[in-house]
Design a protein around this motif. Structure first.
Motif, PDB file in Angstrom:
ATOM      1  N   GLU A  64       0.873  -1.192  -0.077  1.00 48.67           N
ATOM      2  CA  GLU A  64      -0.136  -0.041   0.135  1.00 48.67           C
ATOM      3  C   GLU A  64       0.727   1.497   0.050  1.00 48.67           C
ATOM      4  OE1 GLU A  64      -3.753  -0.667   2.626  1.00 48.67           O
ATOM      5  OE2 GLU A  64      -2.119  -1.823   3.626  1.00 48.67           O
ATOM      6  N   LEU A  65       2.106   1.095   0.041  1.00 51.59           N
ATOM      7  CA  LEU A  65       3.114   2.156   0.032  1.00 51.59           C
ATOM      8  C   LEU A  65       4.114   2.220  -0.870  1.00 51.59           C
ATOM      9  CD1 LEU A  65       3.683   1.684   3.953  1.00 51.59           C
ATOM     10  CD2 LEU A  65       2.308   3.400   3.092  1.00 51.59           C
ATOM     11  N   GLU A  66       4.483   3.346  -1.055  1.00 57.24           N
ATOM     12  CA  GLU A  66       5.779   3.634  -2.153  1.00 57.24           C
ATOM     13  C   GLU A  66       6.792   4.143  -1.097  1.00 57.24           C
ATOM     14  OE1 GLU A  66       7.245   6.135  -5.831  1.00 57.24           O
ATOM     15  OE2 GLU A  66       4.881   5.731  -5.399  1.00 57.24           O
ATOM     16  N   VAL A  67       7.916   3.025  -0.830  1.00 53.66           N
ATOM     17  CA  VAL A  67       8.754   3.636   0.182  1.00 53.66           C
ATOM     18  C   VAL A  67       9.965   3.790  -0.432  1.00 53.66           C
ATOM     19  CG1 VAL A  67      10.006   2.541   2.486  1.00 53.66           C
ATOM     20  CG2 VAL A  67       7.720   1.667   1.837  1.00 53.66           C
ATOM     21  N   TYR A  68      10.665   5.092   0.093  1.00 48.27           N
ATOM     22  CA  TYR A  68      11.828   5.448  -0.812  1.00 48.27           C
ATOM     23  C   TYR A  68      13.066   5.063   0.181  1.00 48.27           C
ATOM     24  CZ  TYR A  68       8.093   8.228  -2.961  1.00 48.27           C
ATOM     25  OH  TYR A  68       6.907   8.605  -3.626  1.00 48.27           O
ATOM     26  N   LYS A  69      13.523   3.952  -0.320  1.00 41.41           N
ATOM     27  CA  LYS A  69      14.509   3.445   0.541  1.00 41.41           C
ATOM     28  C   LYS A  69      16.093   4.209   0.542  1.00 41.41           C
ATOM     29  CE  LYS A  69      13.826  -1.586   0.144  1.00 41.41           C
ATOM     30  NZ  LYS A  69      14.546  -2.989  -0.242  1.00 41.41           N
ATOM     31  N   ASP A  70      15.973   5.185  -0.374  1.00 40.01           N
ATOM     32  CA  ASP A  70      17.096   6.155  -0.520  1.00 40.01           C
ATOM     33  C   ASP A  70      16.790   7.411   0.285  1.00 40.01           C
ATOM     34  OD1 ASP A  70      14.909   6.888  -2.313  1.00 40.01           O
ATOM     35  OD2 ASP A  70      16.519   7.858  -3.539  1.00 40.01           O
ATOM     36  N   ILE A  71      15.722   7.507   0.943  1.00 42.09           N
ATOM     37  CA  ILE A  71      15.396   8.825   1.608  1.00 42.09           C
ATOM     38  C   ILE A  71      15.187   8.369   3.177  1.00 42.09           C
ATOM     39  CG2 ILE A  71      13.945  10.665   2.187  1.00 42.09           C
ATOM     40  CD1 ILE A  71      13.242  10.660  -0.765  1.00 42.09           C
ATOM     41  N   TRP A  89      12.324   5.749   7.201  1.00 39.67           N
ATOM     42  CA  TRP A  89      12.390   6.269   5.800  1.00 39.67           C
ATOM     43  C   TRP A  89      11.118   6.511   5.472  1.00 39.67           C
ATOM     44  CZ3 TRP A  89      14.485   1.456   7.927  1.00 39.67           C
ATOM     45  CH2 TRP A  89      15.719   1.035   7.400  1.00 39.67           C
ATOM     46  N   LEU A  90      11.167   7.483   4.451  1.00 40.85           N
ATOM     47  CA  LEU A  90       9.826   8.202   3.508  1.00 40.85           C
ATOM     48  C   LEU A  90       9.067   7.170   3.188  1.00 40.85           C
ATOM     49  CD1 LEU A  90       8.680  11.037   3.609  1.00 40.85           C
ATOM     50  CD2 LEU A  90       9.973  11.285   1.532  1.00 40.85           C
ATOM     51  N   ALA A  91       7.873   7.365   3.215  1.00 36.43           N
ATOM     52  CA  ALA A  91       6.832   6.411   2.268  1.00 36.43           C
ATOM     53  C   ALA A  91       5.681   7.423   2.076  1.00 36.43           C
ATOM     54  CB  ALA A  91       6.547   5.095   3.183  1.00 36.43           C
ATOM     55  N   LYS A  92       4.955   6.893   0.819  1.00 33.75           N
ATOM     56  CA  LYS A  92       3.875   7.764   0.423  1.00 33.75           C
ATOM     57  C   LYS A  92       2.945   6.479   0.511  1.00 33.75           C
ATOM     58  CE  LYS A  92       2.565   9.317  -3.945  1.00 33.75           C
ATOM     59  NZ  LYS A  92       2.865   9.710  -5.159  1.00 33.75           N
ATOM     60  N   LEU A  93       1.785   6.943   0.668  1.00 30.98           N
ATOM     61  CA  LEU A  93       0.661   6.133   1.018  1.00 30.98           C
ATOM     62  C   LEU A  93       0.096   6.230  -0.400  1.00 30.98           C
ATOM     63  CD1 LEU A  93      -1.130   4.325   2.463  1.00 30.98           C
ATOM     64  CD2 LEU A  93      -2.540   6.604   2.863  1.00 30.98           C
ATOM     65  N   LYS A  94      -0.175   5.075  -1.231  1.00 28.67           N
ATOM     66  CA  LYS A  94      -0.532   5.485  -2.581  1.00 28.67           C
ATOM     67  C   LYS A  94      -1.785   5.755  -2.944  1.00 28.67           C
ATOM     68  CE  LYS A  94       2.761   1.368  -4.040  1.00 28.67           C
ATOM     69  NZ  LYS A  94       2.755  -0.150  -4.128  1.00 28.67           N
ATOM     70  N   ASN A  95      -2.852   5.177  -2.172  1.00 27.46           N
ATOM     71  CA  ASN A  95      -4.122   5.476  -2.113  1.00 27.46           C
ATOM     72  C   ASN A  95      -4.392   6.383  -0.847  1.00 27.46           C
ATOM     73  OD1 ASN A  95      -6.890   5.929  -2.007  1.00 27.46           O
ATOM     74  ND2 ASN A  95      -7.535   3.976  -2.445  1.00 27.46           N
ATOM     75  N   PRO A  96      -4.417   7.716  -1.107  1.00 29.58           N
ATOM     76  CA  PRO A  96      -4.700   8.707   0.086  1.00 29.58           C
ATOM     77  C   PRO A  96      -5.939   8.358   0.679  1.00 29.58           C
ATOM     78  CG  PRO A  96      -5.020  10.121  -2.063  1.00 29.58           C
ATOM     79  CD  PRO A  96      -4.802   8.483  -2.208  1.00 29.58           C
ATOM     80  N   ASP A  97      -6.939   7.502   0.465  1.00 27.52           N
ATOM     81  CA  ASP A  97      -8.148   7.162   1.197  1.00 27.52           C
ATOM     82  C   ASP A  97      -8.025   6.020   1.686  1.00 27.52           C
ATOM     83  OD1 ASP A  97      -9.378   9.383   0.275  1.00 27.52           O
ATOM     84  OD2 ASP A  97      -9.846   8.508  -1.774  1.00 27.52           O
ATOM     85  N   ASN A  98      -6.824   5.329   1.927  1.00 23.92           N
ATOM     86  CA  ASN A  98      -6.778   3.877   2.567  1.00 23.92           C
ATOM     87  C   ASN A  98      -7.009   4.220   4.010  1.00 23.92           C
ATOM     88  OD1 ASN A  98      -6.025   2.710   0.222  1.00 23.92           O
ATOM     89  ND2 ASN A  98      -4.230   1.725   0.984  1.00 23.92           N
ATOM     90  N   LYS A  99      -7.503   3.327   4.860  1.00 25.37           N
ATOM     91  CA  LYS A  99      -7.742   3.275   6.148  1.00 25.37           C
ATOM     92  C   LYS A  99      -6.519   3.064   6.877  1.00 25.37           C
ATOM     93  CE  LYS A  99     -11.578   1.993   9.196  1.00 25.37           C
ATOM     94  NZ  LYS A  99     -10.656   2.047  10.487  1.00 25.37           N
ATOM     95  N   VAL A 100      -6.433   3.861   8.141  1.00 28.20           N
ATOM     96  CA  VAL A 100      -5.324   3.339   8.971  1.00 28.20           C
ATOM     97  C   VAL A 100      -6.180   2.668  10.296  1.00 28.20           C
ATOM     98  CG1 VAL A 100      -3.772   4.255  10.436  1.00 28.20           C
ATOM     99  CG2 VAL A 100      -3.860   5.331   8.498  1.00 28.20           C
TER     100      VAL A 100
END
Length: 142
Positions: A64-71, A89-100
Motif C-alpha cells: 500500500e506504500l511507495e517506500v523511498y529506500k534512498d530517503i 524511511w520516507l513512504a507515500k501512501l499510494k491511495n490517500p483514502d486507505n484506512k489506517v
C-alpha cells in the motif's frame, strides 16, 4: 552500553497537492505523537522492522506504500538514560483514502500538514526530520 535500535516509516499522503503526515498517539506514557515505529527484534534488519511495525501499528502493508529506500534519517537520543537510535524511511501512501487501523499501542491518529505535525511531535529532532522529509515528499506528489 550499546544503543537500543528502532525503525519506522514516516508516511505521507497527497491531499489536493499538499503533503500530510501520519502521526500516531501512544496509548501509554506521555501519549506522545510519532510515526509508526518499533524496536528491532534480534536477528531482524532495520528495514524489516520498519515494515513490520507499520503493519502492526497502522495496518498498512508494503504493497500500500511507495517506500523511498534512498530517503532515510537516523535520530539519536536517550530514553531513561539509555542511548536509542531510530531510523526512519520516507513512504507515500499510494491511495490517500486507505484506512489506517490502529493497534492497541495507539489511541489516536492524525493526518497533518508540516506545521501541525511538527507542533504535536514535540521533539526538536523529529521536527527537523519532518521538515527534511517534507521537502523530499513535495517532489513526490505527482
Amino acid at each position: 552500553m550499546s544503543p537500543t535500535r528502532a525503525a519506522g516509516l514516516v508516511i505521507f499522503r497527497n491531499m489536493n497537492q499538499a503533503v500530510q503526515f501520519l502521526l500516531l498517539q501512544t496509548s501509554y506514557g506521555q501519549h506522545h505523537w510519532t510515526p509508526p515505529k518499533g524496536h528491532v527484534d534480534p536477528g531482524e534488519s532495520d528495514w524489516v522492522t520498519a515494515l513490520r511495525e507499520t503493519k502492526e501499528e497502522a495496518g498498512l502493508s508494503e504493497e500500500e506504500l511507495e517506500v523511498y529506500k534512498d530517503i532515510s534519517k537516523e535520530l539519536h537520543y536517550e530514553v531513561k538514560g539509555k542511548p536509542k537510535i531510530v531510523v526512519y524511511w520516507l513512504a507515500k501512501l499510494k491511495n490517500p483514502d486507505n484506512k489506517v487501523t490502529l493497534s492497541d499501542e495507539h489511541q489516536a491518529m492524525k493526518w497533518l500538514p508540516l506545521p501541525e505535525a511538527q507542533e504535536i511531535s514535540g521533539f526538536e529532532d523529529m521536527k527537523q526530520l519532518l521538515a527534511d522529509f517534507n521537502e523530499k515528499a513535495k517532489t513526490k506528489l505527482e
